[in-house]
Design a protein around this motif. Sequence first.
Motif, PDB file in Angstrom:
ATOM      1  N   VAL A  97      -0.966  -4.254   3.212  1.00 22.61           N
ATOM      2  CA  VAL A  97      -0.556  -5.175   4.209  1.00 22.61           C
ATOM      3  C   VAL A  97       1.238  -5.198   3.832  1.00 22.61           C
ATOM      4  CG1 VAL A  97       0.018  -7.509   4.975  1.00 22.61           C
ATOM      5  CG2 VAL A  97      -2.311  -6.517   4.695  1.00 22.61           C
ATOM      6  N   ALA A  98       2.142  -4.931   4.672  1.00 22.16           N
ATOM      7  CA  ALA A  98       3.613  -5.306   4.621  1.00 22.16           C
ATOM      8  C   ALA A  98       3.710  -6.742   4.389  1.00 22.16           C
ATOM      9  CB  ALA A  98       4.492  -4.463   5.554  1.00 22.16           C
ATOM     10  N   PHE A  99       4.199  -7.089   3.200  1.00 19.67           N
ATOM     11  CA  PHE A  99       3.902  -8.600   2.896  1.00 19.67           C
ATOM     12  C   PHE A  99       5.293  -9.076   2.333  1.00 19.67           C
ATOM     13  CE2 PHE A  99       2.762 -11.534  -0.388  1.00 19.67           C
ATOM     14  CZ  PHE A  99       2.082 -12.569   0.425  1.00 19.67           C
ATOM     15  N   SER A 100       5.814 -10.072   2.893  1.00 19.18           N
ATOM     16  CA  SER A 100       7.030 -10.995   2.854  1.00 19.18           C
ATOM     17  C   SER A 100       6.590 -12.109   1.956  1.00 19.18           C
ATOM     18  CB  SER A 100       7.905 -11.086   3.985  1.00 19.18           C
ATOM     19  OG  SER A 100       6.992 -12.170   4.587  1.00 19.18           O
ATOM     20  N   GLY A 101       5.341 -12.604   2.335  1.00 19.33           N
ATOM     21  CA  GLY A 101       5.281 -14.249   1.754  1.00 19.33           C
ATOM     22  C   GLY A 101       5.311 -15.174   2.813  1.00 19.33           C
ATOM     23  N   VAL A 140       4.760 -16.928   6.468  1.00 19.89           N
ATOM     24  CA  VAL A 140       3.456 -17.445   7.057  1.00 19.89           C
ATOM     25  C   VAL A 140       2.481 -16.384   7.779  1.00 19.89           C
ATOM     26  CG1 VAL A 140       4.219 -18.254   9.134  1.00 19.89           C
ATOM     27  CG2 VAL A 140       2.086 -19.309   8.296  1.00 19.89           C
ATOM     28  N   ASP A 141       3.038 -15.531   8.292  1.00 21.58           N
ATOM     29  CA  ASP A 141       2.533 -14.345   9.213  1.00 21.58           C
ATOM     30  C   ASP A 141       1.735 -13.431   8.320  1.00 21.58           C
ATOM     31  OD1 ASP A 141       3.029 -15.479  11.940  1.00 21.58           O
ATOM     32  OD2 ASP A 141       5.295 -14.466  11.738  1.00 21.58           O
ATOM     33  N   SER A 142       2.685 -12.704   7.341  1.00 19.51           N
ATOM     34  CA  SER A 142       2.165 -11.824   6.606  1.00 19.51           C
ATOM     35  C   SER A 142       0.942 -12.451   5.713  1.00 19.51           C
ATOM     36  CB  SER A 142       3.103 -11.010   6.069  1.00 19.51           C
ATOM     37  OG  SER A 142       3.747 -11.850   4.934  1.00 19.51           O
ATOM     38  N   SER A 143       1.430 -13.675   5.510  1.00 20.37           N
ATOM     39  CA  SER A 143       0.165 -14.494   4.334  1.00 20.37           C
ATOM     40  C   SER A 143      -1.058 -14.455   5.252  1.00 20.37           C
ATOM     41  CB  SER A 143       0.606 -15.645   4.075  1.00 20.37           C
ATOM     42  OG  SER A 143       2.043 -15.571   3.197  1.00 20.37           O
ATOM     43  N   VAL A 144      -1.037 -14.807   6.455  1.00 25.09           N
ATOM     44  CA  VAL A 144      -2.251 -14.893   7.016  1.00 25.09           C
ATOM     45  C   VAL A 144      -3.043 -13.755   7.343  1.00 25.09           C
ATOM     46  CG1 VAL A 144      -3.309 -15.637   9.520  1.00 25.09           C
ATOM     47  CG2 VAL A 144      -1.847 -17.155   8.158  1.00 25.09           C
ATOM     48  N   LEU A 145      -2.220 -12.705   7.728  1.00 23.48           N
ATOM     49  CA  LEU A 145      -2.800 -11.384   7.763  1.00 23.48           C
ATOM     50  C   LEU A 145      -3.425 -10.890   6.594  1.00 23.48           C
ATOM     51  CD1 LEU A 145      -3.448  -8.636   9.420  1.00 23.48           C
ATOM     52  CD2 LEU A 145      -0.915  -7.987   8.655  1.00 23.48           C
ATOM     53  N   LEU A 146      -2.597 -11.192   5.525  1.00 27.37           N
ATOM     54  CA  LEU A 146      -3.348 -10.817   3.951  1.00 27.37           C
ATOM     55  C   LEU A 146      -4.665 -11.251   3.987  1.00 27.37           C
ATOM     56  CD1 LEU A 146      -2.385  -8.919   1.452  1.00 27.37           C
ATOM     57  CD2 LEU A 146      -1.622 -10.963   0.697  1.00 27.37           C
ATOM     58  N   ALA A 147      -4.610 -12.718   4.008  1.00 32.15           N
ATOM     59  CA  ALA A 147      -5.835 -13.572   3.995  1.00 32.15           C
ATOM     60  C   ALA A 147      -6.868 -13.099   4.803  1.00 32.15           C
ATOM     61  CB  ALA A 147      -5.554 -15.113   4.133  1.00 32.15           C
ATOM     62  N   LEU A 148      -6.836 -12.671   5.975  1.00 38.36           N
ATOM     63  CA  LEU A 148      -7.825 -12.272   7.032  1.00 38.36           C
ATOM     64  C   LEU A 148      -8.118 -10.880   6.502  1.00 38.36           C
ATOM     65  CD1 LEU A 148      -6.086 -12.915  10.415  1.00 38.36           C
ATOM     66  CD2 LEU A 148      -8.171 -13.987   9.667  1.00 38.36           C
ATOM     67  N   ALA A 149      -7.351  -9.980   5.990  1.00 34.81           N
ATOM     68  CA  ALA A 149      -7.932  -8.873   5.522  1.00 34.81           C
ATOM     69  C   ALA A 149      -8.753  -8.766   4.410  1.00 34.81           C
ATOM     70  CB  ALA A 149      -6.529  -7.998   5.223  1.00 34.81           C
ATOM     71  N   VAL A 150      -8.460  -9.808   3.632  1.00 32.55           N
ATOM     72  CA  VAL A 150      -9.139 -10.023   2.196  1.00 32.55           C
ATOM     73  C   VAL A 150     -10.500 -10.821   2.610  1.00 32.55           C
ATOM     74  CG1 VAL A 150      -9.647 -11.520   0.059  1.00 32.55           C
ATOM     75  CG2 VAL A 150      -7.388 -10.325   0.616  1.00 32.55           C
ATOM     76  N   ARG A 151     -10.570 -11.612   3.799  1.00 32.73           N
ATOM     77  CA  ARG A 151     -11.995 -11.912   4.158  1.00 32.73           C
ATOM     78  C   ARG A 151     -12.766 -10.798   4.857  1.00 32.73           C
ATOM     79  NH1 ARG A 151      -9.100 -16.370   3.349  1.00 32.73           N
ATOM     80  NH2 ARG A 151      -9.786 -18.427   3.335  1.00 32.73           N
ATOM     81  N   ILE A 152     -12.025  -9.961   5.614  1.00 32.87           N
ATOM     82  CA  ILE A 152     -12.734  -8.887   6.016  1.00 32.87           C
ATOM     83  C   ILE A 152     -13.433  -7.919   5.279  1.00 32.87           C
ATOM     84  CG2 ILE A 152     -12.581  -7.084   7.956  1.00 32.87           C
ATOM     85  CD1 ILE A 152     -10.611  -9.147   9.214  1.00 32.87           C
ATOM     86  N   GLY A 193       8.333 -16.472  -4.342  1.00 32.94           N
ATOM     87  CA  GLY A 193       7.278 -16.938  -3.558  1.00 32.94           C
ATOM     88  C   GLY A 193       6.182 -16.310  -3.052  1.00 32.94           C
ATOM     89  N   ALA A 194       6.558 -14.998  -2.626  1.00 30.26           N
ATOM     90  CA  ALA A 194       5.762 -13.823  -2.158  1.00 30.26           C
ATOM     91  C   ALA A 194       4.490 -13.479  -3.384  1.00 30.26           C
ATOM     92  CB  ALA A 194       6.328 -12.577  -1.844  1.00 30.26           C
ATOM     93  N   HIS A 195       4.940 -13.640  -4.200  1.00 32.07           N
ATOM     94  CA  HIS A 195       4.155 -13.385  -5.599  1.00 32.07           C
ATOM     95  C   HIS A 195       3.100 -14.575  -5.611  1.00 32.07           C
ATOM     96  CE1 HIS A 195       5.142  -9.462  -7.438  1.00 32.07           C
ATOM     97  NE2 HIS A 195       6.209  -9.672  -6.958  1.00 32.07           N
ATOM     98  N   THR A 196       3.515 -15.694  -5.650  1.00 31.08           N
ATOM     99  CA  THR A 196       2.853 -16.791  -5.618  1.00 31.08           C
ATOM    100  C   THR A 196       1.768 -17.032  -4.558  1.00 31.08           C
ATOM    101  OG1 THR A 196       4.527 -18.270  -6.530  1.00 31.08           O
ATOM    102  CG2 THR A 196       2.886 -19.337  -5.702  1.00 31.08           C
ATOM    103  N   VAL A 197       1.796 -16.449  -3.512  1.00 31.75           N
ATOM    104  CA  VAL A 197       1.117 -16.537  -2.417  1.00 31.75           C
ATOM    105  C   VAL A 197      -0.094 -15.534  -2.441  1.00 31.75           C
ATOM    106  CG1 VAL A 197       0.851 -16.364   0.197  1.00 31.75           C
ATOM    107  CG2 VAL A 197       2.686 -17.587  -0.680  1.00 31.75           C
ATOM    108  N   ALA A 198       0.431 -14.196  -3.169  1.00 41.82           N
ATOM    109  CA  ALA A 198      -0.643 -13.374  -3.213  1.00 41.82           C
ATOM    110  C   ALA A 198      -1.463 -13.652  -4.303  1.00 41.82           C
ATOM    111  CB  ALA A 198       0.248 -11.919  -3.551  1.00 41.82           C
ATOM    112  N   ARG A 199      -0.866 -14.208  -5.345  1.00 43.91           N
ATOM    113  CA  ARG A 199      -1.888 -14.576  -6.613  1.00 43.91           C
ATOM    114  C   ARG A 199      -2.858 -15.502  -5.838  1.00 43.91           C
ATOM    115  NH1 ARG A 199       2.645 -14.407  -9.553  1.00 43.91           N
ATOM    116  NH2 ARG A 199       3.190 -16.654  -9.317  1.00 43.91           N
ATOM    117  N   HIS A 200      -2.553 -16.692  -4.914  1.00 45.39           N
ATOM    118  CA  HIS A 200      -3.500 -17.548  -4.331  1.00 45.39           C
ATOM    119  C   HIS A 200      -4.448 -16.850  -3.504  1.00 45.39           C
ATOM    120  CE1 HIS A 200      -4.565 -21.320  -2.713  1.00 45.39           C
ATOM    121  NE2 HIS A 200      -4.688 -20.742  -1.546  1.00 45.39           N
TER     122      HIS A 200
END
Length: 283
Positions: free
Chosen positions: A29-33, A35-47, A70-77
């Motif tokens: 996931v091309a990730f910036s931290g 809200v859009d890329s965070s939700v995509l990352l969270a959805l991918a993890v659930r799937i 901030g991006a690292h903080t969200v990814a750790r969460h």
Amino acid sequence: MTDHPTAAPADDAVGRVTDLLAGVDRLGVAFSGGVDSSVLLALAVRILGPGRVVAILGVSPSLAADEREGAHTVARHIGVPVVEISTHEGEVAAYQANGPDRCFHCKHELFTRIDDEVVAAHGLDAVAYGENADDARRPDRPGSRAATDHRVLRPLADAGLDKAAVRHLAHAFGLPSADKPAAPCLASRIPHFTPVTREKLAQIEAAESALRRLGLGDLRVRHHGDVARVELPADDLVRAVTTLREDIHAAVVAAGFRFAALDLATGIQSGAFTLPLVAATHA
């Protein structure tokens, strides 16, 4: 039950994106931290599960240090490792020239680096990024052309999830970025056809960081040579010209500008420099 994205429960969104990721075993996931890329990352993890998802963060002078942290903080969460790659869009002449297609050259550089450095190393079947359904309809998103060229997936947009739906999911998932304001790259603060330089990006970052320390959250510092044009939400304007006036001026001057101007007409406008040019082209 209505099927409008803003009313869809989280499990419905997971179901839609699950269908779009059918056949994908490992996803980057091309990730910036944001809200859009965070939700995509969270959805991918659930799937797919956290062991089959990698967050990929492009690092360059156009990424503010606090955004990187901030991006690292969200990814750790979320529970996903972050792979940082250095991108060099600042060395591309077409990016430096800063035309309305600047974002294309930035995203092309990002996706090229991902293809070259991350896909094979992490055994990825696909790469996705966080374009939502509202962004997909906007004419000022040349970066989407780069995604198409590199066959990058856009599950949020293809699932019909608009900005409101994405915010809804971010709150439903309890993401730290749920209320995070949009934070486009620092280069977006420089008027088109004015060259992008490392020095200008550093000035913008320093000014915005200092203003946030004054308690101003959502903001932009537009670079007009000696002048920093500060955009704020309407709710912050009164204190900006009263109790914070001297502090704002001092922060902007310390960042290397000579003058601080407060934008009273538009406040914060997404695509402030690009949309007028795109509208004229399509008129």
